[in-house]
Design an enzyme around this catalytic site. Structure first.
Site, PDB file in Angstrom:
ATOM      1  N   ILE A  74     -87.589 132.498 -36.953  1.00 60.09           N
ATOM      2  CA  ILE A  74     -87.706 131.674 -37.911  1.00 60.09           C
ATOM      3  C   ILE A  74     -89.074 130.958 -38.175  1.00 60.09           C
ATOM      4  CG2 ILE A  74     -86.839 129.598 -38.875  1.00 60.09           C
ATOM      5  CD1 ILE A  74     -84.259 130.570 -37.849  1.00 60.09           C
ATOM      6  N   ASP A 125     -95.019 124.182 -23.576  1.00 63.78           N
ATOM      7  CA  ASP A 125     -93.531 124.161 -23.218  1.00 63.78           C
ATOM      8  C   ASP A 125     -93.111 122.712 -23.987  1.00 63.78           C
ATOM      9  OD1 ASP A 125     -91.268 123.674 -22.073  1.00 63.78           O
ATOM     10  OD2 ASP A 125     -91.855 124.397 -20.145  1.00 63.78           O
ATOM     11  N   TYR A 153     -75.002 123.965 -26.774  1.00 64.37           N
ATOM     12  CA  TYR A 153     -75.440 124.394 -28.030  1.00 64.37           C
ATOM     13  C   TYR A 153     -75.015 123.666 -29.190  1.00 64.37           C
ATOM     14  CZ  TYR A 153     -77.712 127.030 -32.080  1.00 64.37           C
ATOM     15  OH  TYR A 153     -78.131 127.487 -33.045  1.00 64.37           O
ATOM     16  N   LYS A 191     -77.104 120.532 -31.464  1.00 61.68           N
ATOM     17  CA  LYS A 191     -77.115 120.645 -33.113  1.00 61.68           C
ATOM     18  C   LYS A 191     -76.455 119.559 -33.789  1.00 61.68           C
ATOM     19  CE  LYS A 191     -79.834 124.140 -32.848  1.00 61.68           C
ATOM     20  NZ  LYS A 191     -81.320 123.853 -33.091  1.00 61.68           N
ATOM     21  N   THR A 237     -82.121 137.068 -35.388  1.00 60.71           N
ATOM     22  CA  THR A 237     -83.374 136.749 -34.734  1.00 60.71           C
ATOM     23  C   THR A 237     -82.993 136.945 -33.345  1.00 60.71           C
ATOM     24  OG1 THR A 237     -82.999 134.360 -34.156  1.00 60.71           O
ATOM     25  CG2 THR A 237     -84.026 135.019 -36.576  1.00 60.71           C
TER      26      THR A 237
END
Length: 336
Positions: free
Chosen positions: A30, A75, A178, A182, A213
């Site tokens: 993306i 990084d 995760y 988010k 992806t």
């Protein structure tokens, strides 16, 4: 909730010519598609990524098409690396106009699996997913709060576009960190919006469904076989549109890409329905009480500043007068 057709995602492309875009994680996926799209409309792109080979390839592709870009090895968990990325943008191009903290990973920490040490006691979990997806993003956001102001002129386009996920709204079994990261990204955007809007900075968060992806693990792709994935070019288009739309009504919004359908825009007031609405109403009621207390505190503070000790005398006098009046009323009732 309104939808945004594909053919209008890039309609404000004239606003991007000559602007400087800082984007992390643009060596592939993306981020790479987004960097190329911005560059194709005349933006100067600064790419920060750990993947030197991929980052330099993205820059090479942009330059071959006549665009301008530079790669900085970065990084996102290194403050010094991120600082260098922003400083490069200023030294090479003179400003930072759009920031996209895109770098992120999927669930890589196996938080749901408890590892025991030699004595049978649980070991401290690795929080790599949360570190990269949240701490790294917070570093980028914090730096953007400064660098978006450097050499800023009245009316300049300034945008901060965050990358959320469907996991910002729904649980992902086996991916607690995760989902946590988010969910946090959505909350960060909502918290930043009022202040940044006053400073003339657009802010938004993009929420794609699974896209094809490298971040999506192979087992997940197998599990999703037959289910339409979100096209990467459309995600890049949503980022572009969120960053460039001049309509103030589109600021502070969430942009959803639910599968292979259109982009949906969720306005700030639409966050306040259902359970969210109940919470918002109760929070606003509590806020009104707090505002009232602050108001009376400020009144008392200002009166003290004006009258000082006289205020104490007036206060004592008022209390004594009230006591005297109450006694008078009591005596009158007794006589009657």
């Amino acid at each position: 909730m309104s939808h945004v057709p594909d053919d209008v995602l890039f309609e404000h492309n004239a606003r991007i010519r000559g602007k400087v875009v800082v984007i992390t994680g643009a060596a592939n996926g993306i981020g790479q598609e987004t960097a190329k799209r911005f560059a194709s409309y005349g933006a100067k792109v600064v790419i920060g990524d750990r993947d030197t080979k991929g980052g330099e390839k993205t820059v090479g592709d942009i330059e071959r098409d006549g665009g301008k870009a530079v790669f900085v090895k970065c990084d996102v968990l290194s403050w010094e690396d991120q600082l260098s990325m922003f400083e490069t943008a200023i030294s090479k191009y003179g400003s930072v106009d759009i920031v996209i903290p895109n770098a992120g990973v999927t669930e890589i920490s196996h938080f749901h699996s408890v590892t025991l040490d030699a004595s049978g006691k649980p070991m401290i979990p690795k929080l790599s997913t949360l570190d990269i997806n949240l701490t790294g993003v917070l570093y980028t956001i914090h730096l953007s709060l400064h660098y978006l102001k450097v050499n800023k002129k009245a009316g300049d386009l300034k945008s901060l576009i965050l990358i959320g996920s469907m996991a910002s709204w729904m649980p992902i079994p086996g991916a607690a960190l995760y989902a946590a990261s988010k969910h946090a990204i959505l909350g960060i955007m909502r918290s930043l919006h009022p202040g940044l809007e006053l400073q003339g900075v657009r802010v938004g968060v993009i929420h794609p469904f699974f896209a094809d992806t490298a971040i999506v693990p192979l087992p997940v792709k197998v599990a999703l076989a037959g289910i339409p994935l979100t096209p990467v070019p459309r995600i890049a288009g949503a980022i572009f549109h969120a960053a460039t739309n001049p309509d103030p009504e589109t600021n502070g919004c969430a942009w959803l890409l639910l599968d292979d359908g259109p982009v949906f825009r969720i306005k700030p007031e639409e966050f306040k329905q259902g359970v969210y609405g109940m919470i918002d109403n109760r929070a606003n009621a509590a806020l009104q009480v707090a505002k009232g207390l602050r108001h009376y505190y400020r009144v008392g503070r200002d009166l003290w500043r004006i009258f000082g000790k006289q205020l104490v005398v007036l206060g004592i006098g008022a209390v004594l007068a009230k006591v005297a009046w109450d006694r008078r009323e009591l005596l009158a009732d007794y006589i009657r």
